[in-house]
Design a protein around this motif. Sequence first.
Motif, PDB file in Angstrom:
ATOM      1  N   SER A  16      13.949  11.176  10.017  1.00 47.10           N
ATOM      2  CA  SER A  16      12.504  10.955   9.892  1.00 47.10           C
ATOM      3  C   SER A  16      12.116   9.486   9.805  1.00 47.10           C
ATOM      4  O   SER A  16      10.940   9.171   9.611  1.00 47.10           O
ATOM      5  CB  SER A  16      11.982  11.668   8.635  1.00 47.10           C
ATOM      6  OG  SER A  16      12.507  11.068   7.458  1.00 47.10           O
ATOM      7  N   LEU A  17      13.076   8.574   9.937  1.00 52.45           N
ATOM      8  CA  LEU A  17      12.771   7.154   9.785  1.00 52.45           C
ATOM      9  C   LEU A  17      11.766   6.693  10.838  1.00 52.45           C
ATOM     10  O   LEU A  17      11.921   6.992  12.029  1.00 52.45           O
ATOM     11  CB  LEU A  17      14.040   6.316   9.883  1.00 52.45           C
ATOM     12  CG  LEU A  17      13.856   4.839   9.517  1.00 52.45           C
ATOM     13  CD1 LEU A  17      13.691   4.665   8.022  1.00 52.45           C
ATOM     14  CD2 LEU A  17      15.027   3.998  10.029  1.00 52.45           C
ATOM     15  N   ILE A  18      10.762   5.974  10.383  1.00 49.23           N
ATOM     16  CA  ILE A  18       9.703   5.460  11.259  1.00 49.23           C
ATOM     17  C   ILE A  18       9.634   3.948  11.098  1.00 49.23           C
ATOM     18  O   ILE A  18       9.679   3.442   9.978  1.00 49.23           O
ATOM     19  CB  ILE A  18       8.349   6.102  10.899  1.00 49.23           C
ATOM     20  CG1 ILE A  18       8.371   7.599  11.231  1.00 49.23           C
ATOM     21  CG2 ILE A  18       7.192   5.402  11.623  1.00 49.23           C
ATOM     22  CD1 ILE A  18       7.225   8.379  10.630  1.00 49.23           C
ATOM     23  N   ILE A  53       5.964  10.444   1.928  1.00 47.45           N
ATOM     24  CA  ILE A  53       6.888   9.312   2.058  1.00 47.45           C
ATOM     25  C   ILE A  53       8.041   9.403   1.072  1.00 47.45           C
ATOM     26  O   ILE A  53       7.848   9.689  -0.106  1.00 47.45           O
ATOM     27  CB  ILE A  53       6.144   7.977   1.868  1.00 47.45           C
ATOM     28  CG1 ILE A  53       5.072   7.811   2.950  1.00 47.45           C
ATOM     29  CG2 ILE A  53       7.117   6.805   1.920  1.00 47.45           C
ATOM     30  CD1 ILE A  53       4.242   6.569   2.789  1.00 47.45           C
ATOM     31  N   ASP A  54       9.240   9.118   1.583  1.00 48.64           N
ATOM     32  CA  ASP A  54      10.430   9.096   0.738  1.00 48.64           C
ATOM     33  C   ASP A  54      10.829   7.648   0.430  1.00 48.64           C
ATOM     34  O   ASP A  54      10.550   7.143  -0.646  1.00 48.64           O
ATOM     35  CB  ASP A  54      11.575   9.835   1.441  1.00 48.64           C
ATOM     36  CG  ASP A  54      12.839   9.886   0.600  1.00 48.64           C
ATOM     37  OD1 ASP A  54      12.729   9.705  -0.625  1.00 48.64           O
ATOM     38  OD2 ASP A  54      13.923  10.089   1.165  1.00 48.64           O
ATOM     39  N   LYS A  55      11.415   6.953   1.390  1.00 50.40           N
ATOM     40  CA  LYS A  55      11.884   5.573   1.180  1.00 50.40           C
ATOM     41  C   LYS A  55      11.033   4.589   1.976  1.00 50.40           C
ATOM     42  O   LYS A  55      10.546   4.915   3.060  1.00 50.40           O
ATOM     43  CB  LYS A  55      13.350   5.436   1.597  1.00 50.40           C
ATOM     44  CG  LYS A  55      14.323   6.305   0.820  1.00 50.40           C
ATOM     45  CD  LYS A  55      15.746   6.051   1.286  1.00 50.40           C
ATOM     46  CE  LYS A  55      16.756   6.907   0.533  1.00 50.40           C
ATOM     47  NZ  LYS A  55      16.648   8.327   0.884  1.00 50.40           N
ATOM     48  N   ILE A  56      10.872   3.388   1.415  1.00 52.27           N
ATOM     49  CA  ILE A  56      10.160   2.303   2.091  1.00 52.27           C
ATOM     50  C   ILE A  56      11.106   1.116   2.220  1.00 52.27           C
ATOM     51  O   ILE A  56      11.756   0.728   1.240  1.00 52.27           O
ATOM     52  CB  ILE A  56       8.897   1.874   1.307  1.00 52.27           C
ATOM     53  CG1 ILE A  56       7.952   3.065   1.138  1.00 52.27           C
ATOM     54  CG2 ILE A  56       8.182   0.725   2.007  1.00 52.27           C
ATOM     55  CD1 ILE A  56       6.843   2.822   0.146  1.00 52.27           C
ATOM     56  N   VAL A  98       8.056  -3.040   8.955  1.00 53.89           N
ATOM     57  CA  VAL A  98       8.190  -2.146   7.807  1.00 53.89           C
ATOM     58  C   VAL A  98       8.703  -0.803   8.323  1.00 53.89           C
ATOM     59  O   VAL A  98       8.188  -0.287   9.318  1.00 53.89           O
ATOM     60  CB  VAL A  98       6.855  -1.937   7.071  1.00 53.89           C
ATOM     61  CG1 VAL A  98       7.001  -0.895   5.957  1.00 53.89           C
ATOM     62  CG2 VAL A  98       6.331  -3.246   6.507  1.00 53.89           C
ATOM     63  N   SER A  99       9.707  -0.262   7.664  1.00 51.92           N
ATOM     64  CA  SER A  99      10.197   1.078   8.012  1.00 51.92           C
ATOM     65  C   SER A  99      10.047   1.997   6.809  1.00 51.92           C
ATOM     66  O   SER A  99      10.075   1.541   5.659  1.00 51.92           O
ATOM     67  CB  SER A  99      11.664   1.031   8.447  1.00 51.92           C
ATOM     68  OG  SER A  99      11.831   0.283   9.634  1.00 51.92           O
ATOM     69  N   PHE A 100       9.875   3.271   7.072  1.00 51.48           N
ATOM     70  CA  PHE A 100       9.823   4.241   5.980  1.00 51.48           C
ATOM     71  C   PHE A 100      10.310   5.596   6.483  1.00 51.48           C
ATOM     72  O   PHE A 100      10.259   5.883   7.689  1.00 51.48           O
ATOM     73  CB  PHE A 100       8.411   4.356   5.378  1.00 51.48           C
ATOM     74  CG  PHE A 100       7.352   4.870   6.320  1.00 51.48           C
ATOM     75  CD1 PHE A 100       7.065   6.226   6.390  1.00 51.48           C
ATOM     76  CD2 PHE A 100       6.623   3.993   7.116  1.00 51.48           C
ATOM     77  CE1 PHE A 100       6.086   6.712   7.240  1.00 51.48           C
ATOM     78  CE2 PHE A 100       5.641   4.471   7.978  1.00 51.48           C
ATOM     79  CZ  PHE A 100       5.362   5.829   8.041  1.00 51.48           C
ATOM     80  N   PHE A 134       0.831  -1.202   0.000  1.00 50.94           N
ATOM     81  CA  PHE A 134       0.000   0.000   0.000  1.00 50.94           C
ATOM     82  C   PHE A 134       0.867   1.253   0.000  1.00 50.94           C
ATOM     83  O   PHE A 134       0.638   2.192  -0.770  1.00 50.94           O
ATOM     84  CB  PHE A 134      -0.927   0.004   1.217  1.00 50.94           C
ATOM     85  CG  PHE A 134      -1.585   1.325   1.477  1.00 50.94           C
ATOM     86  CD1 PHE A 134      -2.670   1.735   0.719  1.00 50.94           C
ATOM     87  CD2 PHE A 134      -1.112   2.168   2.475  1.00 50.94           C
ATOM     88  CE1 PHE A 134      -3.275   2.968   0.945  1.00 50.94           C
ATOM     89  CE2 PHE A 134      -1.704   3.392   2.710  1.00 50.94           C
ATOM     90  CZ  PHE A 134      -2.791   3.793   1.940  1.00 50.94           C
ATOM     91  N   LEU A 135       1.877   1.270   0.860  1.00 51.08           N
ATOM     92  CA  LEU A 135       2.764   2.432   0.932  1.00 51.08           C
ATOM     93  C   LEU A 135       3.477   2.662  -0.395  1.00 51.08           C
ATOM     94  O   LEU A 135       3.676   3.803  -0.825  1.00 51.08           O
ATOM     95  CB  LEU A 135       3.783   2.244   2.054  1.00 51.08           C
ATOM     96  CG  LEU A 135       3.245   2.279   3.486  1.00 51.08           C
ATOM     97  CD1 LEU A 135       4.348   1.918   4.473  1.00 51.08           C
ATOM     98  CD2 LEU A 135       2.652   3.638   3.824  1.00 51.08           C
TER      99      LEU A 135
END
Length: 381
Positions: free
Chosen positions: A358-360, A271-274, A299-301, A262-263
């Motif tokens: 900003s990594l989540i 969103i930048d990177k997944i 999952v990180s983004f 989905f992301l």
Amino acid sequence: MKEETRLIQNILSDPLTGAITTPIYQTSTYVQEAPGVHKGYDYTRTNNPTRKILEKIITDLEKGYKSLAFSSGLASVDAVLKLLENGDEIVAVDDIYGGTYRLLNLYKKLGIHTKFVDTTHSENIISILSPKTKMIWLESPTNPTLKISDIKHISESSKKVYPNIMIVVDNTFATPALQNPIILGADMVIHSATKYIAGHSDVLAGLITVKNPDFYEKLKYIQNSTGGILSPFDSWLTIRGCQTLYLRIKKQSDNAFKIALFLLKEKSHLIDKIYYPGLYQHKNHTIAAKQQLSFGGIVSFSLKNDTIENAKKVVTSTKYFKLAESLGGTKSLICHPATMTHKSTPLEVRRKTGIQDSLIRLSFGIENSEDLLEDINNVLQ
């Protein structure tokens, strides 16, 4: 017998009473017939029947020789590091868990130094090995950028150069339900069993599984000498969690895969990177597909506006994803590594290894995927 069946059937009922669940031997000491003559147990720091059952379960799961249970994941890491001596070197994955990074820094005072490299390229490891290198420390997937290392190739290549080098793999993220590093060539496997193995966010536990008797005897001596053992009750809680490992990891992996897709598909202006090894776009997808049965529940983004402030807005706005440390439980969690799990890692190291401001990190639980998807979608609008 399939692995799921083997796990359940190998947890035997109590032969004394027929109890279907493992008893909690909540005792510190044991009656002896004569000095040194006993039924295999003299003091719970050394051995305990409940802990022994857990250690057998994880040994069977990891397909190793024997296992040891500790009071936390970091207690198990510390025990492995105590195998080293002044002047020894470690080559370790660069975006290593923050707690392990902190502990490795403490060992510098004892003359044990660590070289951090990107282990997704095996040549990065082989090129810096020296007679001082006694241990290679891998996480696969890594925490939190989910890099994948080719455990088999690294083990084979490094042992061709130095046959006695120790290969240690932190298998916390994949779990033995998805990956068996010992089969791939590792000498020792470590788990923060606090996460997926115990699985209910209610216990701290660490596990080590070893490949041969020599490693076991050395680590058993260290465990008994330092006393960082897992209590009988926490051993019982972890045994309880083990029984649903396959069910939970399947659901958690399914949830993670759906949200990662989905992301990727609905990639918003935020969103930048997944990061998810199940995506074909992940740079290590092929290796992950080769050595894992599935791709895990993390999952990180990162965000296009790469600031701590923007990340905090996201992690404090979710409804079902609870802002908390840790991962692998039945409830979905959201985390900001830069200010939480990896806050002790220096800024320049974080940025160099891909841990952006900003990594989540999302840890998926066993909730309905549509609810989780809606939660994320609402935050990213």
